[in-house]
Design an enzyme around this catalytic site. Structure first.
Site, PDB file in Angstrom:
ATOM      1  N   ARG A 101      -8.281  -2.457  12.426  1.00  0.00           N
ATOM      2  CA  ARG A 101      -6.993  -1.948  11.938  1.00  0.00           C
ATOM      3  C   ARG A 101      -6.041  -1.977  13.118  1.00  0.00           C
ATOM      4  NH1 ARG A 101      -5.126   3.165   8.282  1.00  0.00           N
ATOM      5  NH2 ARG A 101      -5.916   1.738   6.714  1.00  0.00           N
ATOM      6  N   HIS A 128      -3.036  -5.679   3.674  1.00  0.00           N
ATOM      7  CA  HIS A 128      -4.081  -4.658   3.518  1.00  0.00           C
ATOM      8  C   HIS A 128      -4.993  -5.104   2.369  1.00  0.00           C
ATOM      9  CE1 HIS A 128      -6.137  -1.006   4.005  1.00  0.00           C
ATOM     10  NE2 HIS A 128      -5.257  -0.134   3.552  1.00  0.00           N
ATOM     11  N   GLN A 131      -7.475  -2.744   0.383  1.00  0.00           N
ATOM     12  CA  GLN A 131      -6.828  -1.790  -0.523  1.00  0.00           C
ATOM     13  C   GLN A 131      -6.476  -2.458  -1.849  1.00  0.00           C
ATOM     14  OE1 GLN A 131      -5.848   1.695   0.022  1.00  0.00           O
ATOM     15  NE2 GLN A 131      -5.717   1.457  -2.191  1.00  0.00           N
ATOM     16  N   ASP A 220       4.489   2.913  -2.211  1.00  0.00           N
ATOM     17  CA  ASP A 220       3.873   3.215  -0.911  1.00  0.00           C
ATOM     18  C   ASP A 220       4.936   3.934  -0.080  1.00  0.00           C
ATOM     19  OD1 ASP A 220       2.207   3.202   1.312  1.00  0.00           O
ATOM     20  OD2 ASP A 220       2.465   1.081   1.771  1.00  0.00           O
ATOM     21  N   CYS A 260      -1.453   3.723  -2.587  1.00  0.00           N
ATOM     22  CA  CYS A 260      -2.638   3.549  -1.735  1.00  0.00           C
ATOM     23  C   CYS A 260      -2.970   4.813  -0.957  1.00  0.00           C
ATOM     24  CB  CYS A 260      -2.413   2.369  -0.793  1.00  0.00           C
ATOM     25  SG  CYS A 260      -1.065   2.622   0.377  1.00  0.00           S
ATOM     26  N   ARG A 288     -12.271   2.207  -3.017  1.00  0.00           N
ATOM     27  CA  ARG A 288     -12.385   1.588  -1.686  1.00  0.00           C
ATOM     28  C   ARG A 288     -13.866   1.482  -1.313  1.00  0.00           C
ATOM     29  NH1 ARG A 288      -8.010   1.879   1.785  1.00  0.00           N
ATOM     30  NH2 ARG A 288      -9.289   0.429   2.985  1.00  0.00           N
TER      31      ARG A 288
HETATM   32  N1  NVA Z   1       2.143   0.853   4.352  1.00  0.00           N
HETATM   33  C1  NVA Z   1       1.307   1.913   4.864  1.00  0.00           C
HETATM   34  C2  NVA Z   1      -0.041   1.864   4.224  1.00  0.00           C
HETATM   35  C3  NVA Z   1      -0.983   2.943   4.671  1.00  0.00           C
HETATM   36  C4  NVA Z   1      -2.345   2.821   4.067  1.00  0.00           C
HETATM   37  C5  NVA Z   1       1.181   1.785   6.372  1.00  0.00           C
HETATM   38  O1  NVA Z   1       1.027   0.666   6.865  1.00  0.00           O
HETATM   39  O2  NVA Z   1       1.284   2.796   7.055  1.00  0.00           O
HETATM   40  N1   CP Z   2      -4.947   3.666   2.011  1.00  0.00           N
HETATM   41  C1   CP Z   2      -5.434   3.677   3.266  1.00  0.00           C
HETATM   42  O1   CP Z   2      -5.711   2.629   3.860  1.00  0.00           O
HETATM   43  O2   CP Z   2      -5.608   4.917   3.774  1.00  0.00           O
HETATM   44  P1   CP Z   2      -5.974   5.296   5.289  1.00  0.00           P
HETATM   45  O3   CP Z   2      -4.767   5.001   6.120  1.00  0.00           O
HETATM   46  O4   CP Z   2      -6.303   6.761   5.216  1.00  0.00           O
HETATM   47  O5   CP Z   2      -7.146   4.471   5.727  1.00  0.00           O
END
Ligand code: NVA
Ligand code: CP
Length: 301
Positions: A101, A128, A131, A220, A260, A288
Site C-alpha cells: 500500500r 484499489h 476493494q 468515497d 469502501c 474483502r
Molecule cells: N480514496 C481513499 C480510499 C480509502 C480506502 C483513499 O485513497 O484514501
Molecule cells: N477500504 C479500505 O481499503 O480500508 P482501509 O484503508 O481501512 O484498508
C-alpha cells in the site's frame, strides 16, 4: 503474476475469483477449516494507514493456514532511503507474496518489476483493485451478475473511481460518474476504458443525472490519504456531490449504496443513508476477506 490494477484481469479471471470467493465464504460460514496456504508467508509493506486491508489480508492468510509479516514503510529501511528495487528483491527471498500500500503507482510497479514473488496492490493513489473486486462480489451476491446493471459514482475521480472505470470496462456494465470540475478522472484513461467495452462509461454533470435509474450508488471520501492539506478546499468543491436521501430517491428501488470506508458522515454521504436499509457497506468490508482469500489462492497455488 501480479495484481496491480483491475485491467490486469480478464472477465474470465474475475469470474473465477468470484466463484472461489463464494465457495470460501460458504466454507468459512460452515466452520470448515482450510489449509491451502499452509506454510506460506505473506509480506505486507504499508506506507499509508489501513484497517480493512491489513486485517482482512492477515486474517485471510491465517484462515488458510499461512502467516503474515507486516511492516510499515516508515519503520523499515525503505523509510530511510533503501531503494525499492533492493527491498523488493530481499523481501521476495523471504515471503511468498507481497501486498503493498503506497502513494504513487510507479512505486508498486517498481516492487513488481524487482520482486520474484507476486505483488498485490493494497491501494495506490491510482487504483484499489482488491476493494472493487470485493464490491463486485457484494453485487453478485445480490444480483447474480453485473449484467445490465447501471452503476453510479458520485464524488472524487480518485483511485476508487479509476478502479470502477476499469471494472466497468472489463465486465461491461454501464457507469455514470458525477464529479466536480477539476476532480474528474483522467480523460485518456476514460477514453481507453470506453474503447475496451461496448458498455457506456460516461461523466455526467450532476449527481441527480448519475443517480437516476442506478442499481448501485457509490461514493468515497472527498480527500484521500495524502490529500489532507486540501481538505478545506475540497469540502467546498464537493458540496453538491453527496449521497443523501433525496439522491437515493432517484435511484432504482432497492439500489445498493456502497462506500469502501472509512466514511466521513455528512460529507460524501449522510448518516441516514450510510446507516439506512440500502447501505451494504458492512458486507463490502466483510467481502474483502473472502475475495482476498480467492486472490491469494490464485496467485500462490
Ligand atoms: N480514496 C481513499 C480510499 C480509502 C480506502 C483513499 O485513497 O484514501
Ligand atoms: N477500504 C479500505 O481499503 O480500508 P482501509 O484503508 O481501512 O484498508
Amino acid at each position: 503474476m501480479n495484481l496491480l490494477k483491475v485491467s490486469d484481469l480478464t472477465k474470465n479471471d474475475i469470474g473465477g475469483l468470484l466463484e472461489r470467493a463464494v465457495r470460501l465464504k460458504g466454507l468459512q460460514k460452515k466452520g470448515v477449516p482450510q489449509s491451502s496456504l499452509l506454510g506460506r508467508v505473506l509480506g505486507l509493506i504499508f506506507d499509508k494507514s489501513s484497517t480493512r486491508t491489513r486485517v482482512s489480508f492477515e486474517t485471510a492468510m491465517f484462515q488458510l493456514g499461512g502467516n503474515t509479516i507486516f511492516i510499515s514503510g516508515k519503520d523499515s529501511q525503505v523509510g530511510r532511503g533503501e531503494p525499492i528495487r533492493d527491498t523488493a528483491r530481499v523481501m521476495a527471498r523471504y515471503v511468498d507474496a507481497l501486498v503493498v500500500r503506497t502513494f504513487g503507482h510507479p512505486v508498486i510497479e517498481e516492487y513488481a518489476k524487482y520482486s520474484d514473488v507476486p505483488v498485490i496492490n493494497g491501494l495506490t493513489d491510482k487504483d484499489h483493485p482488491c476493494q472493487v473486486l470485493s464490491d463486485i462480489l457484494t453485487i453478485v451476491e445480490r444480483h447474480g451478475s453485473t449484467d445490465g446493471l447501471q452503476v453510479a459514482w458520485v464524488g472524487d475521480g480518485n483511485n476508487m473511481a479509476n478502479s470502477w472505470i476499469e471494472m466497468a470496462a472489463v465486465l461491461g456494465f454501464n457507469l455514470k460518474l458525477a464529479c466536480p470540475a477539476g476532480y474528474l478522472p483522467d480523460e485518456t484513461f476514460l477514453k481507453e476504458a470506453n474503447a475496451a467495452t461496448e458498455a457506456s462509461i460516461e461523466v455526467v454533470e450532476t449527481v441527480e443525472e448519475a443517480a437516476e435509474h442506478a442499481d448501485v450508488l457509490n461514493t468515497d471520501v472527498w480527500a484521500s490519504m495524502g490529500q489532507e492539506a486540501e481538505s478545506e478546499e475540497r469540502i467546498k468543491a464537493f458540496e453538491k456531490f453527496q449521497i443523501n436521501s433525496s439522491v437515493l430517491s432517484l435511484a432504482n428501488k432497492g439500489a445498493m449504496v456502497m462506500h469502501c470506508l472509512p466514511a466521513h458522515r455528512e460529507e460524501e454521504i449522510t448518516e441516514e443513508v450510510l446507516e439506512g436499509p440500502n447501505s451494504v457497506v458492512w458486507d463490502q468490508a466483510e467481502n474483502r476477506l473472502h475475495m482476498q482469500k480467492a486472490i491469494l489462492e490464485t496467485l500462490l497455488t
